[in-house]
Structure formats: structure tokens, C-alpha cells
Design a protein around this motif. Sequence first.
Motif, PDB file in Angstrom:
ATOM      1  N   PRO A  81       0.917 -26.085  -4.300  1.00  0.00           N
ATOM      2  CA  PRO A  81       2.320 -25.667  -4.306  1.00  0.00           C
ATOM      3  C   PRO A  81       2.570 -24.641  -3.215  1.00  0.00           C
ATOM      4  CG  PRO A  81       1.145 -24.505  -6.033  1.00  0.00           C
ATOM      5  CD  PRO A  81       0.163 -25.466  -5.391  1.00  0.00           C
ATOM      6  N   PRO A  82       3.807 -24.596  -2.709  1.00  0.00           N
ATOM      7  CA  PRO A  82       4.124 -23.640  -1.647  1.00  0.00           C
ATOM      8  C   PRO A  82       3.965 -22.197  -2.129  1.00  0.00           C
ATOM      9  CG  PRO A  82       5.950 -25.173  -2.018  1.00  0.00           C
ATOM     10  CD  PRO A  82       4.940 -25.416  -3.082  1.00  0.00           C
ATOM     11  N   SER A  83       3.609 -21.327  -1.223  1.00  0.00           N
ATOM     12  CA  SER A  83       3.587 -19.899  -1.537  1.00  0.00           C
ATOM     13  C   SER A  83       4.423 -19.191  -0.483  1.00  0.00           C
ATOM     14  CB  SER A  83       2.161 -19.361  -1.603  1.00  0.00           C
ATOM     15  OG  SER A  83       1.524 -19.460  -0.363  1.00  0.00           O
ATOM     16  N   MET A  84       4.615 -17.897  -0.674  1.00  0.00           N
ATOM     17  CA  MET A  84       5.519 -17.175   0.208  1.00  0.00           C
ATOM     18  C   MET A  84       5.063 -15.730   0.367  1.00  0.00           C
ATOM     19  SD  MET A  84       9.572 -16.918  -0.336  1.00  0.00           S
ATOM     20  CE  MET A  84      10.634 -16.777   1.051  1.00  0.00           C
ATOM     21  N   VAL A  85       5.318 -15.176   1.542  1.00  0.00           N
ATOM     22  CA  VAL A  85       5.051 -13.775   1.829  1.00  0.00           C
ATOM     23  C   VAL A  85       6.394 -13.062   1.917  1.00  0.00           C
ATOM     24  CG1 VAL A  85       4.199 -12.181   3.586  1.00  0.00           C
ATOM     25  CG2 VAL A  85       2.892 -14.226   3.050  1.00  0.00           C
ATOM     26  N   LEU A  86       6.568 -12.035   1.104  1.00  0.00           N
ATOM     27  CA  LEU A  86       7.792 -11.238   1.147  1.00  0.00           C
ATOM     28  C   LEU A  86       7.611 -10.008   2.034  1.00  0.00           C
ATOM     29  CD1 LEU A  86       8.815 -11.462  -2.606  1.00  0.00           C
ATOM     30  CD2 LEU A  86       9.702 -12.793  -0.682  1.00  0.00           C
ATOM     31  N   ASP A  87       6.494  -9.314   1.873  1.00  0.00           N
ATOM     32  CA  ASP A  87       6.170  -8.150   2.699  1.00  0.00           C
ATOM     33  C   ASP A  87       4.784  -8.379   3.286  1.00  0.00           C
ATOM     34  OD1 ASP A  87       5.335  -5.717   3.794  1.00  0.00           O
ATOM     35  OD2 ASP A  87       6.415  -4.543   2.302  1.00  0.00           O
ATOM     36  N   LEU A  88       4.751  -8.588   4.577  1.00  0.00           N
ATOM     37  CA  LEU A  88       3.507  -8.941   5.266  1.00  0.00           C
ATOM     38  C   LEU A  88       2.401  -7.926   5.039  1.00  0.00           C
ATOM     39  CD1 LEU A  88       2.194 -10.947   7.264  1.00  0.00           C
ATOM     40  CD2 LEU A  88       3.066  -9.516   9.103  1.00  0.00           C
ATOM     41  N   PHE A  89       2.736  -6.653   5.012  1.00  0.00           N
ATOM     42  CA  PHE A  89       1.721  -5.615   4.929  1.00  0.00           C
ATOM     43  C   PHE A  89       1.162  -5.433   3.520  1.00  0.00           C
ATOM     44  CE2 PHE A  89       4.198  -3.641   8.641  1.00  0.00           C
ATOM     45  CZ  PHE A  89       3.592  -4.494   9.547  1.00  0.00           C
ATOM     46  N   THR A  90       1.888  -5.849   2.513  1.00  0.00           N
ATOM     47  CA  THR A  90       1.379  -5.715   1.149  1.00  0.00           C
ATOM     48  C   THR A  90       0.906  -7.041   0.564  1.00  0.00           C
ATOM     49  OG1 THR A  90       3.598  -5.936   0.208  1.00  0.00           O
ATOM     50  CG2 THR A  90       2.800  -3.700   0.625  1.00  0.00           C
ATOM     51  N   ASP A  91       1.505  -8.139   0.974  1.00  0.00           N
ATOM     52  CA  ASP A  91       1.185  -9.423   0.355  1.00  0.00           C
ATOM     53  C   ASP A  91      -0.161 -10.012   0.782  1.00  0.00           C
ATOM     54  OD1 ASP A  91       3.533  -9.214  -1.003  1.00  0.00           O
ATOM     55  OD2 ASP A  91       4.579 -10.798   0.087  1.00  0.00           O
ATOM     56  N   LEU A  92      -0.725  -9.529   1.867  1.00  0.00           N
ATOM     57  CA  LEU A  92      -2.042 -10.027   2.297  1.00  0.00           C
ATOM     58  C   LEU A  92      -3.181  -9.179   1.736  1.00  0.00           C
ATOM     59  CD1 LEU A  92      -1.457 -10.970   6.051  1.00  0.00           C
ATOM     60  CD2 LEU A  92      -1.193 -12.381   4.017  1.00  0.00           C
ATOM     61  N   ARG A  93      -2.865  -8.108   1.050  1.00  0.00           N
ATOM     62  CA  ARG A  93      -3.867  -7.144   0.599  1.00  0.00           C
ATOM     63  C   ARG A  93      -4.869  -7.703  -0.410  1.00  0.00           C
ATOM     64  NH1 ARG A  93      -0.485  -1.729  -0.441  1.00  0.00           N
ATOM     65  NH2 ARG A  93      -2.500  -0.718  -0.295  1.00  0.00           N
ATOM     66  N   ASP A  94      -4.467  -8.677  -1.209  1.00  0.00           N
ATOM     67  CA  ASP A  94      -5.399  -9.228  -2.203  1.00  0.00           C
ATOM     68  C   ASP A  94      -6.158 -10.444  -1.671  1.00  0.00           C
ATOM     69  OD1 ASP A  94      -3.517 -11.247  -2.285  1.00  0.00           O
ATOM     70  OD2 ASP A  94      -3.146 -11.081  -4.441  1.00  0.00           O
ATOM     71  N   GLY A  95      -5.793 -10.918  -0.481  1.00  0.00           N
ATOM     72  CA  GLY A  95      -6.516 -12.018   0.148  1.00  0.00           C
ATOM     73  C   GLY A  95      -6.069 -13.406  -0.260  1.00  0.00           C
ATOM     74  N   THR A  96      -5.278 -13.545  -1.328  1.00  0.00           N
ATOM     75  CA  THR A  96      -4.926 -14.894  -1.786  1.00  0.00           C
ATOM     76  C   THR A  96      -3.982 -15.596  -0.817  1.00  0.00           C
ATOM     77  OG1 THR A  96      -3.172 -13.999  -3.192  1.00  0.00           O
ATOM     78  CG2 THR A  96      -5.311 -14.412  -4.227  1.00  0.00           C
ATOM     79  N   ARG A  97      -2.982 -14.884  -0.317  1.00  0.00           N
ATOM     80  CA  ARG A  97      -2.061 -15.532   0.628  1.00  0.00           C
ATOM     81  C   ARG A  97      -2.729 -15.744   1.984  1.00  0.00           C
ATOM     82  NH1 ARG A  97       1.407 -12.360  -2.222  1.00  0.00           N
ATOM     83  NH2 ARG A  97       2.762 -13.484  -3.634  1.00  0.00           N
ATOM     84  N   LEU A  98      -3.672 -14.888   2.311  1.00  0.00           N
ATOM     85  CA  LEU A  98      -4.447 -15.089   3.532  1.00  0.00           C
ATOM     86  C   LEU A  98      -5.278 -16.359   3.402  1.00  0.00           C
ATOM     87  CD1 LEU A  98      -5.188 -14.001   6.303  1.00  0.00           C
ATOM     88  CD2 LEU A  98      -6.902 -12.556   5.204  1.00  0.00           C
ATOM     89  N   LEU A  99      -5.874 -16.565   2.233  1.00  0.00           N
ATOM     90  CA  LEU A  99      -6.618 -17.805   1.990  1.00  0.00           C
ATOM     91  C   LEU A  99      -5.674 -19.005   1.986  1.00  0.00           C
ATOM     92  CD1 LEU A  99      -9.189 -16.698  -0.728  1.00  0.00           C
ATOM     93  CD2 LEU A  99      -9.687 -17.442   1.609  1.00  0.00           C
ATOM     94  N   ASP A 100      -4.464 -18.840   1.427  1.00  0.00           N
ATOM     95  CA  ASP A 100      -3.470 -19.918   1.463  1.00  0.00           C
ATOM     96  C   ASP A 100      -3.173 -20.324   2.904  1.00  0.00           C
ATOM     97  OD1 ASP A 100      -3.252 -19.784  -1.299  1.00  0.00           O
ATOM     98  OD2 ASP A 100      -1.309 -18.742  -1.292  1.00  0.00           O
TER      99      ASP A 100
END
Length: 184
Positions: free
Chosen positions: A39-58
Motif C-alpha cells: 500500500p502507498p505510504s507518505m512522508v509529511l515531515d521529511l526530517f521526522t518521518d525518516l527517523r524510524d527507518g520504515t519510510r526509508l525502507l519503503d
Amino acid sequence: MYRSYSTNQAFVFVAVEQQQIQKRTFTNWINAQLSRRNPPSMVLDLFTDLRDGTRLLDLVEVMSGHRMKREKGRGIFQHRGNIERALNFLKNKSIRLVNINITDIMDGKPTIILGLVWCIILHCHIKELTRTLSLDSSSLESLSSLESRSQSPLAGKHGSPRHTQFHSSAKKTLLLWVQQLCWR
């Protein structure tokens, strides 16, 4: 009322404004890529949303076509593991990640995150351009002179110009493409 700024204040203002433009631009690019995910995912705040690594893995999944394993849980060790997995995958794909480390991403350091995203954009889009760009014989000659100026041999392992064409540097290919557009 007109307010004057010192040179240092003006420089800081321009740097902050440039960082905000980059943040918006990179967030839009990432969201365009993540919209292709199922399913699609989304980044709302680039500096906080990559902090857990899940969206980076996405993002890495979408760009590579490989499914990435995730650490289960929401603790610091799971976040670290997710980021480490993404960075190792990028390094294994020969993406140079200079001064980009796990803790800086977890801390949401803007310059590090912008640098990481830029490395991914550069690699993915230039690699794609390299694959789709067709070079004619005059372009191969230009590429040859470009290669010789950088003191690296043009001939690849197999020695043929066509083989060399696909093993040339992506940046040099992009430069050649831009030169061709300018000369028209």
C-alpha cells in the motif's frame, strides 16, 4: 517599516530558506515514489518521518523493486536496525554515502537527511537516464574525450564501444546529454 539585516543574518536567512525549499522538493519527490508502493505510504515531515527507518525502507523498496525486511517493534533498537538495513542496501548498490550515519538520521539532522535523499535521487534518476539515453557515434567520441580528460581508460573489460557505453559513469553520461541539448 524597512528593516536592515547584517550580512550574517542575510546569509542565515538565505540558508534556511534554501533548506526549506529542498525539504519541500525532496518530500514531494519521495511522496511521488511512495505513491507507487502497495500500500502507498507518505512522508509529511521529511526530517521526522525518516527517523524510524520504515519510510526509508519503503523508499528503498520502491526504487529497487526488492522487498526489505523490517525490525518489529517501535523502540530505538528497531529504528536503528531499519535505518542500518536501508543504508547497507544503498551502500551495496554502490551509492556513496559520505558522512551519513544512523544516529544523524535518527536525530533528524536536516543536512544529513537532505544529503541522503539527494544521493538516492541522483543515483536513481541518473542511473535511469543512463539506461534510456541512446548514444550515437559522435556522442561516443565525445564520451571518449571526456573519459580521457578524467584519466580513466575508456575501454571496458570487453573493449567494445557499445560495452563501454553502458559502463560509463552516469554523471558523465548526464553531462554529455546536457551538452547535446545545449549544442542544438
